[in-house]
Motif scaffolding. Structure first.
Motif, PDB file in Angstrom:
ATOM      1  N   ILE A   1     -84.021  22.868  34.677  1.00 44.92           N
ATOM      2  CA  ILE A   1     -83.112  21.957  33.981  1.00 44.92           C
ATOM      3  C   ILE A   1     -83.289  22.047  32.467  1.00 44.92           C
ATOM      4  CG2 ILE A   1     -82.594  19.507  33.577  1.00 44.92           C
ATOM      5  CD1 ILE A   1     -83.263  18.995  36.519  1.00 44.92           C
ATOM      6  N   ASP A   2     -84.500  22.325  32.028  1.00 49.26           N
ATOM      7  CA  ASP A   2     -84.782  22.396  30.593  1.00 49.26           C
ATOM      8  C   ASP A   2     -83.907  23.407  29.854  1.00 49.26           C
ATOM      9  OD1 ASP A   2     -86.641  20.371  30.526  1.00 49.26           O
ATOM     10  OD2 ASP A   2     -88.398  21.689  30.634  1.00 49.26           O
ATOM     11  N   ALA A   3     -83.238  24.284  30.589  1.00 50.27           N
ATOM     12  CA  ALA A   3     -82.341  25.267  29.967  1.00 50.27           C
ATOM     13  C   ALA A   3     -81.190  24.577  29.245  1.00 50.27           C
ATOM     14  CB  ALA A   3     -81.796  26.233  31.017  1.00 50.27           C
ATOM     15  N   TYR A   4     -80.829  23.355  29.682  1.00 50.57           N
ATOM     16  CA  TYR A   4     -79.725  22.655  29.019  1.00 50.57           C
ATOM     17  C   TYR A   4     -80.067  21.206  28.687  1.00 50.57           C
ATOM     18  CZ  TYR A   4     -78.960  22.041  34.071  1.00 50.57           C
ATOM     19  OH  TYR A   4     -79.121  21.829  35.422  1.00 50.57           O
ATOM     20  N   ALA A   5     -81.338  20.871  28.675  1.00 51.75           N
ATOM     21  CA  ALA A   5     -81.749  19.486  28.437  1.00 51.75           C
ATOM     22  C   ALA A   5     -82.489  19.316  27.126  1.00 51.75           C
ATOM     23  CB  ALA A   5     -82.638  19.009  29.582  1.00 51.75           C
ATOM     24  N   ARG A   6     -82.182  18.229  26.436  1.00 51.12           N
ATOM     25  CA  ARG A   6     -82.980  17.791  25.297  1.00 51.12           C
ATOM     26  C   ARG A   6     -84.092  16.868  25.787  1.00 51.12           C
ATOM     27  NH1 ARG A   6     -79.901  14.883  20.422  1.00 51.12           N
ATOM     28  NH2 ARG A   6     -79.379  13.461  22.111  1.00 51.12           N
ATOM     29  N   ALA A   7     -83.799  16.138  26.854  1.00 55.41           N
ATOM     30  CA  ALA A   7     -84.790  15.272  27.499  1.00 55.41           C
ATOM     31  C   ALA A   7     -84.493  15.253  28.984  1.00 55.41           C
ATOM     32  CB  ALA A   7     -84.727  13.857  26.939  1.00 55.41           C
ATOM     33  N   CYS A   8     -85.538  15.330  29.796  1.00 54.38           N
ATOM     34  CA  CYS A   8     -85.405  15.305  31.250  1.00 54.38           C
ATOM     35  C   CYS A   8     -86.540  14.435  31.776  1.00 54.38           C
ATOM     36  CB  CYS A   8     -85.472  16.715  31.828  1.00 54.38           C
ATOM     37  SG  CYS A   8     -85.302  16.785  33.627  1.00 54.38           S
ATOM     38  N   VAL A   9     -86.194  13.262  32.327  1.00 52.13           N
ATOM     39  CA  VAL A   9     -87.202  12.256  32.651  1.00 52.13           C
ATOM     40  C   VAL A   9     -87.057  11.790  34.088  1.00 52.13           C
ATOM     41  CG1 VAL A   9     -88.107   9.975  32.037  1.00 52.13           C
ATOM     42  CG2 VAL A   9     -87.227  11.488  30.248  1.00 52.13           C
ATOM     43  N   LEU A  10     -88.185  11.654  34.792  1.00 54.33           N
ATOM     44  CA  LEU A  10     -88.198  11.080  36.136  1.00 54.33           C
ATOM     45  C   LEU A  10     -88.323   9.564  36.010  1.00 54.33           C
ATOM     46  CD1 LEU A  10     -88.277  11.492  39.229  1.00 54.33           C
ATOM     47  CD2 LEU A  10     -90.776  11.645  39.036  1.00 54.33           C
TER      48      LEU A  10
ATOM     49  N   PRO B   1     -70.586  25.161  31.083  1.00 49.59           N
ATOM     50  CA  PRO B   1     -71.636  25.568  30.138  1.00 49.59           C
ATOM     51  C   PRO B   1     -73.052  25.377  30.685  1.00 49.59           C
ATOM     52  CG  PRO B   1     -70.629  23.507  29.424  1.00 49.59           C
ATOM     53  CD  PRO B   1     -69.790  24.020  30.554  1.00 49.59           C
ATOM     54  N   MET B   2     -73.275  24.362  31.529  1.00 49.41           N
ATOM     55  CA  MET B   2     -74.612  24.161  32.087  1.00 49.41           C
ATOM     56  C   MET B   2     -75.036  25.360  32.924  1.00 49.41           C
ATOM     57  SD  MET B   2     -74.120  20.132  33.059  1.00 49.41           S
ATOM     58  CE  MET B   2     -75.679  19.855  33.925  1.00 49.41           C
ATOM     59  N   ALA B   3     -74.133  25.829  33.767  1.00 54.01           N
ATOM     60  CA  ALA B   3     -74.429  27.021  34.563  1.00 54.01           C
ATOM     61  C   ALA B   3     -74.650  28.236  33.662  1.00 54.01           C
ATOM     62  CB  ALA B   3     -73.288  27.286  35.546  1.00 54.01           C
ATOM     63  N   GLY B   4     -73.899  28.280  32.558  1.00 51.39           N
ATOM     64  CA  GLY B   4     -74.080  29.369  31.607  1.00 51.39           C
ATOM     65  C   GLY B   4     -75.460  29.373  30.984  1.00 51.39           C
ATOM     66  N   HIS B   5     -75.978  28.189  30.667  1.00 50.59           N
ATOM     67  CA  HIS B   5     -77.331  28.108  30.104  1.00 50.59           C
ATOM     68  C   HIS B   5     -78.378  28.589  31.109  1.00 50.59           C
ATOM     69  CE1 HIS B   5     -76.539  26.356  26.219  1.00 50.59           C
ATOM     70  NE2 HIS B   5     -75.784  25.412  26.750  1.00 50.59           N
ATOM     71  N   LEU B   6     -78.165  28.318  32.387  1.00 51.61           N
ATOM     72  CA  LEU B   6     -79.097  28.812  33.411  1.00 51.61           C
ATOM     73  C   LEU B   6     -79.110  30.343  33.422  1.00 51.61           C
ATOM     74  CD1 LEU B   6     -78.324  26.385  36.392  1.00 51.61           C
ATOM     75  CD2 LEU B   6     -80.332  26.365  34.897  1.00 51.61           C
TER      76      LEU B   6
ATOM     77  N   LYS C   1     -78.154  20.375  25.029  1.00 53.95           N
ATOM     78  CA  LYS C   1     -78.921  19.233  24.537  1.00 53.95           C
ATOM     79  C   LYS C   1     -78.540  17.950  25.274  1.00 53.95           C
ATOM     80  CE  LYS C   1     -79.683  21.135  19.911  1.00 53.95           C
ATOM     81  NZ  LYS C   1     -79.528  20.944  18.452  1.00 53.95           N
ATOM     82  N   LEU C   2     -78.608  17.998  26.588  1.00 55.70           N
ATOM     83  CA  LEU C   2     -78.265  16.855  27.412  1.00 55.70           C
ATOM     84  C   LEU C   2     -79.475  15.972  27.693  1.00 55.70           C
ATOM     85  CD1 LEU C   2     -75.976  18.651  30.000  1.00 55.70           C
ATOM     86  CD2 LEU C   2     -75.217  17.036  28.245  1.00 55.70           C
ATOM     87  N   GLY C   3     -79.215  14.694  27.880  1.00 55.97           N
ATOM     88  CA  GLY C   3     -80.223  13.800  28.425  1.00 55.97           C
ATOM     89  C   GLY C   3     -80.057  13.783  29.927  1.00 55.97           C
ATOM     90  N   VAL C   4     -81.130  14.048  30.669  1.00 54.00           N
ATOM     91  CA  VAL C   4     -81.050  14.150  32.122  1.00 54.00           C
ATOM     92  C   VAL C   4     -81.932  13.075  32.746  1.00 54.00           C
ATOM     93  CG1 VAL C   4     -81.216  15.688  34.115  1.00 54.00           C
ATOM     94  CG2 VAL C   4     -80.729  16.649  31.848  1.00 54.00           C
ATOM     95  N   MET C   5     -81.297  12.192  33.520  1.00 52.25           N
ATOM     96  CA  MET C   5     -81.973  11.038  34.114  1.00 52.25           C
ATOM     97  C   MET C   5     -82.202  11.305  35.590  1.00 52.25           C
ATOM     98  SD  MET C   5     -79.226   8.613  32.183  1.00 52.25           S
ATOM     99  CE  MET C   5     -78.150   9.978  31.729  1.00 52.25           C
ATOM    100  N   CYS C   6     -83.446  11.386  36.015  1.00 54.86           N
ATOM    101  CA  CYS C   6     -83.746  11.871  37.363  1.00 54.86           C
ATOM    102  C   CYS C   6     -84.346  10.825  38.287  1.00 54.86           C
ATOM    103  CB  CYS C   6     -84.708  13.059  37.280  1.00 54.86           C
ATOM    104  SG  CYS C   6     -84.052  14.467  36.354  1.00 54.86           S
ATOM    105  N   GLY C   7     -83.960  10.923  39.552  1.00 56.90           N
ATOM    106  CA  GLY C   7     -84.569  10.129  40.603  1.00 56.90           C
ATOM    107  C   GLY C   7     -84.981  11.052  41.740  1.00 56.90           C
ATOM    108  N   GLY C   8     -86.182  10.858  42.260  1.00 56.33           N
ATOM    109  CA  GLY C   8     -86.643  11.710  43.352  1.00 56.33           C
ATOM    110  C   GLY C   8     -88.149  11.738  43.439  1.00 56.33           C
ATOM    111  N   ALA C   9     -88.649  12.543  44.342  1.00 57.60           N
ATOM    112  CA  ALA C   9     -90.094  12.703  44.487  1.00 57.60           C
ATOM    113  C   ALA C   9     -90.646  13.510  43.322  1.00 57.60           C
ATOM    114  CB  ALA C   9     -90.420  13.401  45.806  1.00 57.60           C
ATOM    115  N   ARG C  10     -91.851  13.202  42.915  1.00 55.60           N
ATOM    116  CA  ARG C  10     -92.473  13.899  41.789  1.00 55.60           C
ATOM    117  C   ARG C  10     -92.526  15.410  42.024  1.00 55.60           C
ATOM    118  NH1 ARG C  10     -93.478  13.887  36.512  1.00 55.60           N
ATOM    119  NH2 ARG C  10     -93.877  11.649  36.650  1.00 55.60           N
TER     120      ARG C  10
END
Length: 288
Positions: free
Chosen positions: A151-160, A14-19, A132-141
């Motif tokens: 990512i917002d296509a399937y995220a309710r929250a996406c945070v670095l 489904p995530m790929a489908g939202h993209l 409506k996924l919570g997405v927890m991110c690590g990486g360069a800004r």
């Protein structure tokens, strides 16, 4: 944007489908080709026979597979995604894996001029299907800023949360919380049954107070009914808790409750509940 998505399980499909629904040009890859064919039939995107082929020409390559070794298998080698990615492109990993493998692959990608974001998710199959996924991110800004609008296509929250590995560490925090919550809920619901209470009414009132949780609102009733043939499998939870416990050995954190609940899940597996939902902890307290 032209993107690739590797891994079409209950989350990735489904995530790929939202993209695709968001207007992106999506090419998918899955070890089982039939899954790719079904996704193409459903969403009208494209598919590839190898991760390398899927990644060719993609600005961002997403992955959502099973574990560290599965992730390495779709990234490394002559048919891996890194072999097909152009310098300056970005790899985003949604797998729940170790922080160690995130750092390992990020370092390998950096040598090729590739960006890397570890971005495990929470919200289960329903969250993936509903976008409506919570997405927890690590990486360069700069890499996060490129990835987030997609990512917002399937995220309710996406945070670095910090540098590479921080997303996986945060997912560990998430799983530690869930382990204790589900065990507490199982004990509470079993107590309510033994006390002769109407469990529906109990949940109705206590879910409006301090005891409220997603697990209570979505799993209490099925726990009482003894229904576990759905949801997030015990096998996967034990994989996740093993990652938590291993990381705790490195950083010195004490996880006594998590270790105990992990052993309870081992007992569920011994009962044949490998693919039961994590709420099947109820089975241990209801049928000791």
């Amino acid at each position: 944007m032209k993107v690739a998505f590797l891994g079409l399980g209950v989350m990735g499909f489904p995530m790929a489908g939202h993209l695709k629904k968001a207007g992106h040009d999506v090419t998918v890859y899955n070890r089982t080709a039939a899954k790719s064919a079904k996704w193409v039939e459903t969403h009208k995107g494209g598919s590839a026979a190898t991760p390398r082929e899927a990644a060719q020409g993609a600005e961002i390559v997403f992955a959502c597979v099973g574990n560290d070794d599965d992730l390495r298998s779709v990234v490394n080698g002559p048919d891996g995604a890194f072999a097909g990615m152009a310098k300056g492109t970005l790899f985003v990993d949604h797998t729940t894996a170790s922080a160690e493998v995130a750092r390992e692959l990020a370092a390998a990608g950096a040598k090729l001029g590739l960006g890397f974001v570890d971005a495990p998710v929470s919200g289960g199959q329903a969250g993936a299907e509903n976008g409506k996924l919570g997405v927890m991110c690590g990486g360069a800004r700069k890499d996060f800023d490129r990835a987030k609008p997609v990512i917002d296509a399937y995220a309710r929250a996406c945070v670095l949360l910090g540098p590479v590995g921080s997303g996986q560490l945060t997912k560990m925090v998430n799983q530690i919380c869930i382990a204790g919550l589900v065990q507490g809920l199982a004990e509470a619901m079993n107590f309510a049954v033994k006390a002769g209470l109407d469990t529906g009414k109990v949940v109705e009132v206590i879910s409006k107070g301090a005891a409220q949780s997603w697990q209570m609102e979505n799993r209490a009733s099925t726990m009482v009914e003894g229904k576990f043939d759905f949801g997030f499998a015990v096998d996967w939870m034990r994989k996740d808790l093993a990652i938590c416990l291993d990381e705790a050995k490195r950083n010195g954190a004490r996880l006594p409750v998590t270790a105990l609940v992990d052993q309870f899940y081992a007992q569920v597996q011994q009962r044949g509940g490998n693919r039961w939902d994590t709420s099947s902890l109820m089975d241990l307290v209801a049928r000791p």
